[in-house]
Design a protein around this motif. Structure first.
Motif, PDB file in Angstrom:
ATOM      1  N   LEU A  39       0.864  -1.176   0.000  1.00  0.00           N
ATOM      2  CA  LEU A  39       0.000   0.000   0.000  1.00  0.00           C
ATOM      3  C   LEU A  39       0.901   1.227   0.000  1.00  0.00           C
ATOM      4  O   LEU A  39       1.815   1.331   0.819  1.00  0.00           O
ATOM      5  CB  LEU A  39      -0.889   0.034   1.242  1.00  0.00           C
ATOM      6  CG  LEU A  39      -1.742  -1.196   1.539  1.00  0.00           C
ATOM      7  CD1 LEU A  39      -2.667  -0.897   2.713  1.00  0.00           C
ATOM      8  CD2 LEU A  39      -2.554  -1.609   0.325  1.00  0.00           C
ATOM      9  N   LYS A  40       0.611   2.167  -0.917  1.00  0.00           N
ATOM     10  CA  LYS A  40       1.395   3.419  -0.960  1.00  0.00           C
ATOM     11  C   LYS A  40       0.587   4.508  -0.299  1.00  0.00           C
ATOM     12  O   LYS A  40      -0.631   4.500  -0.290  1.00  0.00           O
ATOM     13  CB  LYS A  40       1.664   3.803  -2.427  1.00  0.00           C
ATOM     14  CG  LYS A  40       2.835   3.081  -3.047  1.00  0.00           C
ATOM     15  CD  LYS A  40       3.863   4.112  -3.534  1.00  0.00           C
ATOM     16  CE  LYS A  40       5.231   3.496  -3.636  1.00  0.00           C
ATOM     17  NZ  LYS A  40       5.238   2.321  -4.538  1.00  0.00           N
ATOM     18  N   ARG A  41       1.306   5.452   0.187  1.00  0.00           N
ATOM     19  CA  ARG A  41       0.698   6.644   0.782  1.00  0.00           C
ATOM     20  C   ARG A  41      -0.198   7.336  -0.243  1.00  0.00           C
ATOM     21  O   ARG A  41       0.184   7.518  -1.394  1.00  0.00           O
ATOM     22  CB  ARG A  41       1.859   7.563   1.167  1.00  0.00           C
ATOM     23  CG  ARG A  41       1.503   8.805   1.815  1.00  0.00           C
ATOM     24  CD  ARG A  41       2.784   9.512   2.234  1.00  0.00           C
ATOM     25  NE  ARG A  41       2.454  10.594   3.121  1.00  0.00           N
ATOM     26  CZ  ARG A  41       2.063  11.783   2.684  1.00  0.00           C
ATOM     27  NH1 ARG A  41       2.007  12.058   1.403  1.00  0.00           N
ATOM     28  NH2 ARG A  41       1.726  12.712   3.558  1.00  0.00           N
ATOM     29  N   ASN A  42      -1.403   7.704   0.196  1.00  0.00           N
ATOM     30  CA  ASN A  42      -2.288   8.476  -0.673  1.00  0.00           C
ATOM     31  C   ASN A  42      -1.978   9.948  -0.441  1.00  0.00           C
ATOM     32  O   ASN A  42      -2.268  10.497   0.624  1.00  0.00           O
ATOM     33  CB  ASN A  42      -3.742   8.163  -0.323  1.00  0.00           C
ATOM     34  CG  ASN A  42      -4.721   9.072  -1.031  1.00  0.00           C
ATOM     35  OD1 ASN A  42      -4.333   9.871  -1.893  1.00  0.00           O
ATOM     36  ND2 ASN A  42      -5.994   8.957  -0.674  1.00  0.00           N
ATOM     37  N   PRO A  43      -1.415  10.640  -1.425  1.00  0.00           N
ATOM     38  CA  PRO A  43      -0.983  12.023  -1.199  1.00  0.00           C
ATOM     39  C   PRO A  43      -2.167  12.986  -1.049  1.00  0.00           C
ATOM     40  O   PRO A  43      -1.986  14.122  -0.623  1.00  0.00           O
ATOM     41  CB  PRO A  43      -0.167  12.339  -2.460  1.00  0.00           C
ATOM     42  CG  PRO A  43      -0.652  11.390  -3.497  1.00  0.00           C
ATOM     43  CD  PRO A  43      -1.109  10.169  -2.782  1.00  0.00           C
ATOM     44  N   TYR A  44      -3.367  12.502  -1.400  1.00  0.00           N
ATOM     45  CA  TYR A  44      -4.526  13.396  -1.355  1.00  0.00           C
ATOM     46  C   TYR A  44      -5.355  13.182  -0.098  1.00  0.00           C
ATOM     47  O   TYR A  44      -6.472  13.647   0.004  1.00  0.00           O
ATOM     48  CB  TYR A  44      -5.402  13.177  -2.594  1.00  0.00           C
ATOM     49  CG  TYR A  44      -4.631  13.335  -3.884  1.00  0.00           C
ATOM     50  CD1 TYR A  44      -4.300  14.633  -4.329  1.00  0.00           C
ATOM     51  CD2 TYR A  44      -4.231  12.236  -4.637  1.00  0.00           C
ATOM     52  CE1 TYR A  44      -3.584  14.790  -5.507  1.00  0.00           C
ATOM     53  CE2 TYR A  44      -3.526  12.396  -5.809  1.00  0.00           C
ATOM     54  CZ  TYR A  44      -3.184  13.672  -6.245  1.00  0.00           C
ATOM     55  OH  TYR A  44      -2.480  13.844  -7.393  1.00  0.00           O
ATOM     56  N   TYR A  45      -4.840  12.437   0.820  1.00  0.00           N
ATOM     57  CA  TYR A  45      -5.654  12.117   2.009  1.00  0.00           C
ATOM     58  C   TYR A  45      -5.932  13.378   2.813  1.00  0.00           C
ATOM     59  O   TYR A  45      -5.048  14.224   2.977  1.00  0.00           O
ATOM     60  CB  TYR A  45      -4.926  11.071   2.864  1.00  0.00           C
ATOM     61  CG  TYR A  45      -5.799  10.510   3.970  1.00  0.00           C
ATOM     62  CD1 TYR A  45      -7.024   9.924   3.673  1.00  0.00           C
ATOM     63  CD2 TYR A  45      -5.405  10.576   5.302  1.00  0.00           C
ATOM     64  CE1 TYR A  45      -7.831   9.419   4.679  1.00  0.00           C
ATOM     65  CE2 TYR A  45      -6.211  10.067   6.317  1.00  0.00           C
ATOM     66  CZ  TYR A  45      -7.424   9.488   5.990  1.00  0.00           C
ATOM     67  OH  TYR A  45      -8.221   9.007   6.995  1.00  0.00           O
ATOM     68  N   ARG A 104       3.777  -2.646   3.695  1.00  0.00           N
ATOM     69  CA  ARG A 104       3.894  -3.865   2.900  1.00  0.00           C
ATOM     70  C   ARG A 104       3.409  -5.032   3.750  1.00  0.00           C
ATOM     71  O   ARG A 104       3.903  -5.277   4.848  1.00  0.00           O
ATOM     72  CB  ARG A 104       5.364  -4.074   2.538  1.00  0.00           C
ATOM     73  CG  ARG A 104       5.611  -5.274   1.654  1.00  0.00           C
ATOM     74  CD  ARG A 104       7.110  -5.453   1.445  1.00  0.00           C
ATOM     75  NE  ARG A 104       7.348  -6.737   0.823  1.00  0.00           N
ATOM     76  CZ  ARG A 104       7.461  -6.925  -0.493  1.00  0.00           C
ATOM     77  NH1 ARG A 104       7.421  -5.884  -1.308  1.00  0.00           N
ATOM     78  NH2 ARG A 104       7.639  -8.131  -0.995  1.00  0.00           N
ATOM     79  N   PHE A 105       2.392  -5.708   3.264  1.00  0.00           N
ATOM     80  CA  PHE A 105       1.901  -6.891   3.972  1.00  0.00           C
ATOM     81  C   PHE A 105       2.571  -8.128   3.409  1.00  0.00           C
ATOM     82  O   PHE A 105       2.548  -8.361   2.201  1.00  0.00           O
ATOM     83  CB  PHE A 105       0.380  -7.032   3.792  1.00  0.00           C
ATOM     84  CG  PHE A 105      -0.411  -5.927   4.426  1.00  0.00           C
ATOM     85  CD1 PHE A 105      -0.383  -5.727   5.793  1.00  0.00           C
ATOM     86  CD2 PHE A 105      -1.186  -5.071   3.655  1.00  0.00           C
ATOM     87  CE1 PHE A 105      -1.108  -4.699   6.385  1.00  0.00           C
ATOM     88  CE2 PHE A 105      -1.918  -4.050   4.232  1.00  0.00           C
ATOM     89  CZ  PHE A 105      -1.880  -3.856   5.604  1.00  0.00           C
ATOM     90  N   GLU A 106       3.182  -8.888   4.274  1.00  0.00           N
ATOM     91  CA  GLU A 106       3.761 -10.175   3.855  1.00  0.00           C
ATOM     92  C   GLU A 106       2.857 -11.276   4.403  1.00  0.00           C
ATOM     93  O   GLU A 106       2.467 -11.236   5.568  1.00  0.00           O
ATOM     94  CB  GLU A 106       5.162 -10.360   4.456  1.00  0.00           C
ATOM     95  CG  GLU A 106       6.197  -9.398   3.936  1.00  0.00           C
ATOM     96  CD  GLU A 106       6.997  -9.975   2.791  1.00  0.00           C
ATOM     97  OE1 GLU A 106       6.682 -11.106   2.356  1.00  0.00           O
ATOM     98  OE2 GLU A 106       7.918  -9.287   2.317  1.00  0.00           O
ATOM     99  N   ILE A 107       2.575 -12.257   3.574  1.00  0.00           N
ATOM    100  CA  ILE A 107       1.709 -13.339   4.048  1.00  0.00           C
ATOM    101  C   ILE A 107       2.574 -14.467   4.592  1.00  0.00           C
ATOM    102  O   ILE A 107       3.346 -15.093   3.871  1.00  0.00           O
ATOM    103  CB  ILE A 107       0.823 -13.871   2.910  1.00  0.00           C
ATOM    104  CG1 ILE A 107       0.148 -12.715   2.189  1.00  0.00           C
ATOM    105  CG2 ILE A 107      -0.186 -14.871   3.445  1.00  0.00           C
ATOM    106  CD1 ILE A 107      -0.594 -11.757   3.086  1.00  0.00           C
TER     107      ILE A 107
END
Ligand SMILES: Nc1ncnc2c1ncn2[C@@H]1O[C@H](COP(=O)(O)OP(=O)(O)OP(=O)(O)O)[C@@H](O)[C@H]1O
Ligand SMILES: Nc1ncnc2c1ncn2[C@@H]1O[C@H](COP(=O)(O)OP(=O)(O)OP(=O)(O)O)[C@@H](O)[C@H]1O
Ligand SMILES: [Mg+2]
Ligand SMILES: [Mg+2]
Lengths: 312, 347, 333, 282, 502
Positions: free
Chosen positions: E185-191, E208-211
């Motif tokens: 997941l990347k940062r949403n710059p418009y949040y 980063r989710f690692e399973i």
């Protein structure tokens, strides 16, 4: 001769494939529970479950479902995963290479480990060297895979930090590095099996008359061991290796779970538990074809190694 | 010179014949790929026996010789019905052997027994001598149960084994002793005909003589007819009344032993006799008896099978298969050299 | 006989087994002259093969070999492994009974010849191929060049034996050890192979030790004969002398047990009993228990092999009293 | 210097005594069987009773193998586990052995279509992912040992079939089998009395390996939750349960792991010994 | 706080389908809020509701109109504007009855109008749960244009395509996803939300989710520093990890309740008589259950005894409830009142492979043996268990529940009200509870609603249709470098305020 043999063997896979197809189709539908319940969990109400099963076409009579399945299959479409909602073919395409990589890696490690040790044990048979080699592999063969995996992970991964814990990396080099421990886990197991047979066949070959003849010809020990002994001893091992690789492909589940490798083994177990019919069907068919191909390759390799084999 | 084709001579069996073999043919299928079968290629076959004609006379020892792979064992095995013939007939006491089944076959086998070559593999390694003999006796109800014990002892003494041998396993015996056990097993059924396939080939000469003597003695006492398959010409000569020579699945010559060894007719028989080493030092002939090797039974030469190695071969040999014809001396031979047809060049 | 090619003195081979040590070869001594064919005969298990293998020190521990095997002035039994390797195949060639099992099934015949050429002649590549084809040709295999790339199983029995001879001859040895080279073959092929060996002996002036148990082969092929029984030499003699007048009761028994000129279908004269158990040899002469001539003198000490005539030795107490083979017709008639 | 001391020369008796490997194996097996039959006599505690006051205790005199997360005595559980694991070893192999061996003998003897048919079925079983079958069967029938046996049996017979079939095919060419036919023995007699006893050795030897494999499979299925059901003490499941405590309470998984190894070694020794002892002498 | 960096977080399994409306499972739900924002948000303690995309919201006096005002300048993660039209479209999609499993939470909405930054919801009847419902994942606002532009003919097909590369208004946006392996997941710059430093959240550049399915491996990886967070730590490892100086072992309060569902019907599916239909028996079993011991053995001291069917973190939980304290004597006397004084055998469905189920049930076997009840454990895989549950084909089964919505109504419709799912398929039915619940669903007075719920909880305890066990927290192990991460009682993983020290 050999070409027509390959063709015939390939043709032989077809009936097997058909039988596997029917078998797995029926078997998954025999499983208690339905995909919708499995995917939706405890909370979904009866209507939602019914609606979902209808959407999946599971309310149709079995023969109709089978026909649809076969129709799609003929178009090269294995359907969509019920829980992951992506095409099964894509899932397999993503995950199978990882499992295959792991399997081949394990087979290579296992063989590299087994061959020298088996030869050593055979040459020094009934000495302490032989006893130690056999004992170590016997212990390895007696312990559950997940235990060996965790021990390797704890020791070589966490404690010594030589290898990463789990995952499989991006580049080829990464794969080699990341998958070393899981491949070693599987490879150890394989090696244990190989050492047993290879040792026995090296001992047998050592007493063969052609080895004696080679000595009478004044060949150097190294030449005798490599050209005459090992090459002949490996012939019987190749078949065993093939059988085991077949089993490895389908049996990597536990290793994949412990080492967090997103391969097909894990996918298969999840699919069975999740009643993900298309995934189970697709994977089973893929396994069947793969294993058949491995067996074919084994037989061809065997024939290459042993010119006496008659392929028929 | 009355040359009578054997086909005619065997239709009415002479009274002294126990067994009459006519036109016996046996082939084995060679492995063939599916593709070849689709393409309609003919199946490749091993021609193990081709049109074999032979009669076995009551009480005689008929020697059968020939090179390895010429079909001696196949003939023996076809006679005891281990193999089913492709065509041809074997008549035994008025019965057509090739058609026997079930109880009739078992009864036939009781009177026509076989002894095998390999002293090591012809006995079940896990059965004692007593078990081996008891089984043969009880399966065929040869004796009432209370006499089985006695019969076993009798059989053992018949083949010259001590009574205490009964409880032992095959591996505790030497090769010669094992062959005696095999003989005892066959004799348990009180057969009329004994087919011995390379009975002594695996034995040392000194032991060979012991077994040969046993065979001679038993034949005398039990009035057995013996088919003695071997490749040791000296032994065959010593033991047989008559000898049949085989080459590539065919009988090429049949004759009285004396006649055969003194005046062999067929070029192959001549070569065979010449090649056998004699005990006379330095008697080796200047030229080799025979050059070349046995052709593959998958690919038997046309006409006379021997023509590829025959020093006398001529055109007709490739075109026509010589029939087994009786010569004046009584010798039967299958060779165009002795067939009085026009255009024949005499040697 | 200082010119002997190979001189064996007091050779002993002991084979340890779980049930005790097997003294398989006991004090064997003989010589082989250049260009001579020495026949070594005896029953199965008498130690012929074990003797032959000991000549180039082929036995491996725990089997022990003692005595002298002098070749070119050097005792091979005390030579190092590297030296032995050069002698084996280089100076002394060897062929076995079963060509099918003595040839490596997974290597082509060519590879197996070239292997030898490389080790002992330093030949490689094309030169080696040429020489290999030449050798096959020498042993009488038709279209030899094409056959180089065949595997042993593609050869017939006779051709395999020829191929094995070609391998053994690759380095033009001075001595050929042949362990029953024709036992597995048909008489017509046997005839061809033996002729081949004799011809090669002429051409290469090679000594041959021919192990066999076929006395006919001995009579036809050998110059001299050594008879073995129970791990010992019983008698050695020029071949004509031996067949005319055996000087050991065992040799006599052997010759008599063969069917020969006597009347057909009369009983043969077997040697009673069976071969000795090497683990429990009888006191004295090993043959005594089966011997019709045995006397008390035979069961005391083991009779040594002694010279009894020029070029003849015997280990029989009754060597002088034995009848000639010609008498046997009268005996059995 | 010889590596192995030569055994004292024994009088040459034809009777062959089992090799030491077989003897050791048999002694170990006897011990395992004793533990399986009389666990109560050997175990100091109950295998199932909790002791909340003795949770996760290391080895002590009272609990030589320590206690688990319920305060159960690990030694007692290991001892009681013997019964379960020997049962697994037996029941995962019994049917495959009997069925596979008999079928192999039969089709090897008959050849032709019967052999081809079974061969096709065997192909099918072999290419069908084993785990799918096991999990499917266990899912259909419910988990637990009995159903695991069913699943393993459905697949396991193939190895025995193949071994025995090949052996019978080569044995039936042996002259003693041919002799049986000439002696007029019925095919059933030849097969059962002559061929089978001589052809069954490899299957028996493999049986020993298979028994260890059976126990291991039980452990793997235990890991997936499909094996022995609690509170049944089973070594594989104990190792699996103990894996979360490997860092803090090593004894929970180590001792049952050791038991697995001992069982594996036992079967392997017996297998090797039997291979030797059952070989017919010649 | 520190800005920047990638937080690697170990999950035990991957998400399946990232559509707020059509998803099925907690694996999706618990991370959806990072991708899709809702109009309102649950508070971090899980008890209340706070503004989200809507800065203000109010209900009319009669409770039948609900008005929300959107923040100005809202954008989706691709930079396009988030308008009230998107809101109307999203909520309409979410409340469509045959869309997914969650539509009932918005069932009270009659119609929606959007104009400018105002969204007006007209209700069929007053709904005290609406604010909480609007703070729940399925009410997330999606970009109408992008969704309808996605490939596929039907809404379901479009959803599949869109969920592969979803764009929302949450703090993060999906940048890479290899199913079953990892998700970035990347940062949403418009949040829209601001951090403590006054700049826009989130602090992290990416998550980063690692399973990592195996618990041990997850922990080993954390200890080796390969990941900075690991969820679902086995409770048995909690104390060990608490002692680890490099690890911040956190037990986040949850709404998770663990209980055993009993079949209350007089006969079982098999036709056999069912002792559990007797309330004395059910109570007896409850009294015979030593919760403290279970909490020690199964949860390693991390749990808390249940006193109501709902968790103590649920709004309107009645603190005066006593539950069933361990009382063997009482259990025995209750059992003596039933036909089963001598005890009986009862079978329980457990999820195969669940170490917690096994630990719990083996312990219960022991406890109930004291009153002569023999507990037979029947392990089945989850799908079978669900199927048998749905078919009422069980005598007992293990069960756990977490709320999806910040309101007691959800768990109550499942556990206590017959009409929805036959009171979690126990077959328990109380006319009084049904009536009280219906009434509470339109009760706008919090006090009155609380008293309705008190009565419901008491009635439920008296009938004891389930075995009350314990509440358990969410055990998350974090690297000491991680700050600001929360898992709220509903289970949602909130990464917007998380940061990573250098
Ligand atoms: N069961 C069989 N299947 C296929 N081919 C066979 C079979 N038995 C024999 N043959 C072939 O038939 C031919 C004749 O074989 P047979 O065994 O009868 O020869 P033989 O004269 O007894 O030889 P030997 O002296 O070596 O025993 C050979 O080419 C052999 O390869
Ligand atoms: N490696 C060995 N281990 C044990 N015993 C052996 C070994 N090699 C040979 N022997 C034994 O030594 C004795 C002599 O064997 P050898 O092979 O020399 O006999 P042979 O005369 O060549 O007989 P054959 O004519 O059968 O080839 C036999 O009793 C044999 O069993
Ligand atoms: Mg034969
Ligand atoms: Mg020999």
């Amino acid at each position: 001769m050999s070409n027509s043999y390959v063709l015939r063997r390939l043709l032989q896979i077809i009936p097997t494939f058909l039988a596997v197809m029917l078998l797995v189709f029926l078997l998954v539908r025999l499983l208690p529970g339905d995909p919708a319940s499995a995917v939706l969990g405890d909370r979904a109400t009866a209507e939602i479950v019914e609606r979902t099963n209808r959407d999946l076409g599971l309310d149709k009579p079995l023969p109709v479902q089978f026909l649809i399945f076969v129709q799609h299959l003929l178009r090269g479409d294995l359907g969509d995963s019920i829980s992951l909602k992506v095409p099964v073919l894509r899932l397999i395409g993503e995950r199978l290479p990882i499992t295959l990589f792991l399997t081949v890696y394990a087979a290579v490690l296992g063989t590299l480990l087994a061959v020298p040790l088996a030869v050593l044990a055979a040459v020094r048979r009934n000495t302490w060297v032989d006893a130690v080699i056999r004992a170590v592999f016997q212990v390895g063969l007696s312990l559950p895979v997940f235990y060996v995996a965790l021990q390797l992970l704890t020791l070589l991964g966490a404690r010594l930090g030589w290898f990463p814990i789990g995952g499989y990396g991006v580049t080829f080099g990464d794969h080699l590095y990341h998958l070393f421990l899981p491949a070693l886990t599987l490879g150890l197991n394989l090696a244990a099996v190989l050492v047993r047979t290879l040792r026995a066949s090296v001992i047998e070959v050592l007493t063969a008359e052609y080895v004696e003849f080679a000595r009478a010809k004044g060949m150097a020990t190294r030449v005798i061991m490599l050209r005459h002994v090992l090459r002949n001893a490996l012939i019987s091992t190749v078949t065993l290796l093939g059988l085991n690789i077949g089993a490895l492909i389908g049996g990597a589940v536990i290793t994949e779970t412990v080492f967090a490798i997103p391969g097909v083994g894990r996918l298969m177990v999840d699919a069975i538990f999740g009643r993900d019919y298309p995934v189970i069907q697709g994977l089973t068919l893929t396994f069947a074809v793969l294993v058949s191909l491995v067996f074919l390759a084994t037989d061809l390799l065997h024939a290459r190694l042993d010119p006496r084999t008659e392929l028929s | 010179m009355t040359a009578v084709s054997s086909e005619h001579s065997t239709t009415t069996p002479a009274p002294q014949d126990v067994m009459v073999i006519t036109g016996l043919t046996k082939t084995f299928a060679a492995p063939q790929s599916v593709l070849a079968r689709w393409r309609g290629q003919p199946r490749r076959v091993v021609q193990a026996l081709t049109d074999v004609n032979l009669d076995v006379r009551r009480g005689e020892t008929l020697g059968i010789v020939g090179e390895s792979g010429c079909g001696k064992s196949t003939l023996a095995r076809t006679l005891v019905r281990l193999y089913d013939a492709d065509s041809g007939s074997v008549r035994y006491g008025g019965q057509e052997v090739t058609a026997l089944r079930g109880a009739a076959l078992r009864a036939y086998n009781r009177s026509v027994q076989m002894i095998f070559q390999d002293p090591y593999s012809s006995l079940n390694p896990r059965m004692t001598v007593e078990q081996v003999l008891r089984e043969a006796l009880t399966v065929h109800h040869m004796r009432p149960a209370d006499q089985v014990e006695g019969r076993i002892a009798e059989l053992l003494s018949l083949v010259g084994l001590p009574p205490e041998a009964a409880g032992r396993l095959p591996h505790e015996f030497s090769g010669g002793q094992r062959q005696r056990i095999g003989i005892a097993r066959a004799l348990a059924l009180e057969p009329e005909v004994l087919i011995a396939d390379e009975l002594v080939s695996a034995l040392d000469v000194s032991v060979q003589a012991q077994v040969v003597n046993l065979l001679l003695e038993l034949q005398e006492r039990l009035h057995l007819t013996v088919l003695f398959v071997a490749h040791d010409l000296r032994l065959v000569r010593h033991l047989s009344h008559r000898v049949a020579v085989m080459y590539l699945g065919r009988v090429v010559e049949v004759a009285d032993t004396q006649t055969m060894f003194q005046a062999p007719l067929h070029p192959y028989t001549q070569a065979l006799l010449a090649a056998a080493p004699t005990l006379e030092p330095g008697s080796r002939t200047a030229a080799p008896a025979l050059s070349g090797e046995l052709p593959s039974p998958l690919n038997v030469p046309s006409g006379c099978a021997f023509r590829t190695r025959c020093p006398h071969a001529f055109a007709r040999c490739a075109e026509e298969r010589p029939a087994l014809l009786t010569q004046g001396s009584g010798t039967q031979v299958a060779c165009h050299l002795y067939d009085p047809q026009p255009g024949t060049a005499t040697p | 006989m200082s010119a002997a090619l190979l001189s064996v003195r007091d050779l002993n081979v002991r084979i340890p087994t779980p049930t005790g040590t097997l003294h398989a070869v006991r004090g064997v001594s003989f010589d082989v002259q250049p260009g001579e064919v020495l026949g070594l005969v005896g029953e199965s298990g008498s130690g012929k093969s074990v003797t032959l293998r000991a000549l180039t020190g082929l036995h491996r521990p725990p089997i022990t070999m003692t005595g002298d095997v002098v070749y070119g002035g050097e005792n091979l039994l005390s030579a190092g492994e590297a030296r032995l390797r050069r002698v084996r195949g280089g100076q002394i060639g060897m062929i076995f009974q079963e060509p099918m099992s003595a040839l490596n099934p997974v290597l082509t015949v060519g590879e197996q010849i070239v292997e030898n050429l490389r080790a002992h002649r330093g030949l490689r590549g094309g030169a080696a191929q040429d020489r290999a084809a030449q050798l096959l040709d020498l042993t009488g295999i038709p279209s030899p060049r094409a056959r180089l790339s065949d595997y042993p199983h593609q050869f017939s029995g006779g051709m395999r034996q020829r191929a094995m001879i070609a391998i053994a001859l690759a380095s033009e040895p001075k001595l050929l050890l042949a362990d029953e080279p024709t036992t597995a073959l048909d008489v017509t092929i046997q005839d061809q192979i033996l002729r081949l060996l004799l011809q090669l002996r002429e051409e290469l002036h090679m000594g041959i030790i021919l192990v066999t148990h076929d006395l006919g082969v001995v009579a036809q092929t050998c110059d001299r004969v050594a008879v073995m029984y129970g791990g010992r030499l019983m008698e050695t003699a020029p071949v004509r002398d031996l067949f005319a007048q055996p000087r050991h009761a065992y040799t006599l028994g052997l010759l008599r047990s063969l069917p020969g000129a006597e009347a057909q279908r009369t009983p043969l004269v077997p040697i009673p009993g069976g071969p000795p158990n090497l683990r429990h040899l009888p006191q004295g002469c090993a043959f005594a228990p089966r011997c019709t001539y045995a006397t008390d003198a035979c069961v005391g000490a083991e009779p040594p092999l002694v010279d009894i005539a020029p070029e003849r030795t015997s280990a029989c107490v009754h060597a002088a009293e034995l009848p000639s083979t010609r008498e046997r017709v009268e005996v059995s008639a | 210097m010889t590596a192995v001391a030569a055994p004292a020369t024994a009088p040459a008796r034809t009777r062959r005594w089992p090799k030491p490997t077989l003897l050791i194996g048999l002694v170990l097996l006897l011990l395992l069987i004793l533990a399986a039959l009389f666990p109560a006599a050997l175990a100091p505690h109950s295998p199932t009773d909790f002791d909340y006051n003795a949770i996760l205790q290391g080895p002590t005199a009272k609990h030589p193998f320590g206690t688990d997360n319920f305060g159960r005595d690990v030694l007692s559980r290991v001892i009681y586990g013997t019964r379960v694991d020997l049962q697994i070893a037996l029941f995962t192999t019994l049917f495959p052995f009997i069925f596979g061996t008999l079928l192999g003998a039969l089709t090897g003897f008959l050849g032709r279509w019967a052999d081809a048919l079974v061969g096709r079925i065997a192909d099918l079983v072999v290419v069908f992912p084993f785990l799918v079958l096991v999990i499917a069967i266990v899912a259909v029938l419910g988990p637990g040992l009995t159903n695991m046996y069913v699943a393993v049996s459905a697949v396991g017979w193939v190895s025995y079939w193949r071994l025995t079939r090949g052996q019978v095919m080569s044995e039936k060419k042996a002259e003693y089998a041919q002799a049986g036919r000439v002696l007029g023995y019925s095919p059933a007699r030849i097969l059962l009395r002559h061929l089978l006893p001589n052809a069954v050795t490899p299957a028996i030897v493999y049986l020993m390996t298979d028994m260890s494999l059976g126990i291991l499979l039980g452990a793997s299925l235990g890991y997936l939750g499909l094996g022995a059901q609690p509170p049944t003490p089973e070594w594989g499941v104990m190792v699996a349960d103990g894996k979360n405590f490997m860092a803090t309470a090593w004894w929970i998984s180590t001792f049952p792991g050791l038991a697995l190894t001992v069982a594996g070694v036992t079967f392997s020794l017996i297998g090797d010994g039997l291979a030797d002892a059952l070989r017919p002498r010649s | 706080v520190t800005r920047g960096g990638t937080l690697v977080y170990g999950r035990y399994a991957d998400s399946l389908f990232l559509d707020p409306v059509l998803n099925d499972a907690n694996l999706d739900i618990w991370i959806l809020t990072n991708l899709y924002d809702t109009l309102l948000q649950p508070t971090a303690d899980g008890k209340g509701v706070q503004p989200g995309l809507a800065s203000r919201y109010s209900a009319s006096a009669d409770g039948k109109t609900f008005t929300l005002t959107l923040r100005p300048g809202l954008k989706f993660a691709d930079g396009s504007a988030l308008t009230s039209a998107d809101v109307k479209w999203s909520l309409d999609r979410a409340r469509k009855p045959d869309n997914g499993a969650w539509s009932s939470s918005l069932a009270s909405i009659d119609s929606i109008t959007a104009s400018g930054s105002t969204v007006t919801l007209k209700l069929k009847q007053p709904d005290p749960t609406l604010a909480a419902a609007l703070a729940t994942f399925n009410a997330a606002i999606m970009p109408q244009k992008l969704f309808t532009a996605a490939a596929g003919a039907t809404d379901a097909d479009k959803a599949k395509a869109f969920a592969e590369k979803p764009i929302g208004s949450g703090p993060f946006v999906l940048s890479e996803w290899k199913k079953g392996s990892y998700m970035v997941l990347k940062r949403n710059p418009y949040y829209w939300q601001k951090g403590t430093d006054g700049k826009a959240l989130p602090y992290l550049d990416s998550v980063r989710f690692e399973i990592i399915p195996d618990d041990n491996t997850r922990i080993l990886k954390l200890q080796a520093g390969e990941i900075q967070g690991a969820e679902f730590i086995p409770l048995s490892r909690v104390s060990e990890l608490k002692a680890n100086p490099n690890v911040n072992m956190t037990l986040f309060p949850s709404t998770k309740v663990n209980s055993i569902l009993m079949n209350n019907r007089p006969t079982l599916k098999s036709g056999a008589a069912n002792p559990l239909s007797d309330v004395n028996v059910r109570q007896a079993l409850n009294y015979a259950t030593n919760k403290d011991a279970l909490i020690q053995v199964v949860t390693y001291g991390t749990g808390k005894a249940m006193t109501s069917y709902m968790s103590s973190t649920t709004p309107l939980f009645d603190t005066t409830q006593k539950g069933f304290p361990y009382d063997l004597a009482k259990a025995k006397s209750l059992l003596a009142k039933s036909k089963y004084a001598g005890g009986f055998e009862v079978s329980v469905l457990a999820t195969s492979g669940s170490a917690d189920d096994l630990a719990l049930l083996t312990a219960l076997q022991q406890m109930w043996a004291a009153i002569g009840v023999r507990l037979k454990i029947e392990q089945v895989d989850a799908a079978t268990k669900t199927a048998r549950y749905r078919a009422n084909d069980f005598q007992m089964r293990t069960a756990a529940w977490t709320n999806d919505i910040n309101d007691p109504s959800q768990i109550t419709t499942y556990y206590a009200v017959y009409d929805n799912v036959e009171s979690v398929h126990t077959g328990f039915k109380s006319a009084e509870i049904d009536k009280l619940f219906a009434q509470s669903q339109q009760e706008l007075s919090r006090v009155k609603r609380a008293s309705d719920y008190r009565r419901i909880q008491t009635l439920y305890a008296n009938a004891a249709p389930i075995i009350y066990l314990y509440e358990t927290p969410y055990p998350v192990a974090l690297s000491k470098k991680v700050g600001g991460f929360v898992q709220i009682p509903l289970g949602n993983n909130i990464f917007s305020g998380a940061w990573l020290d250098k």
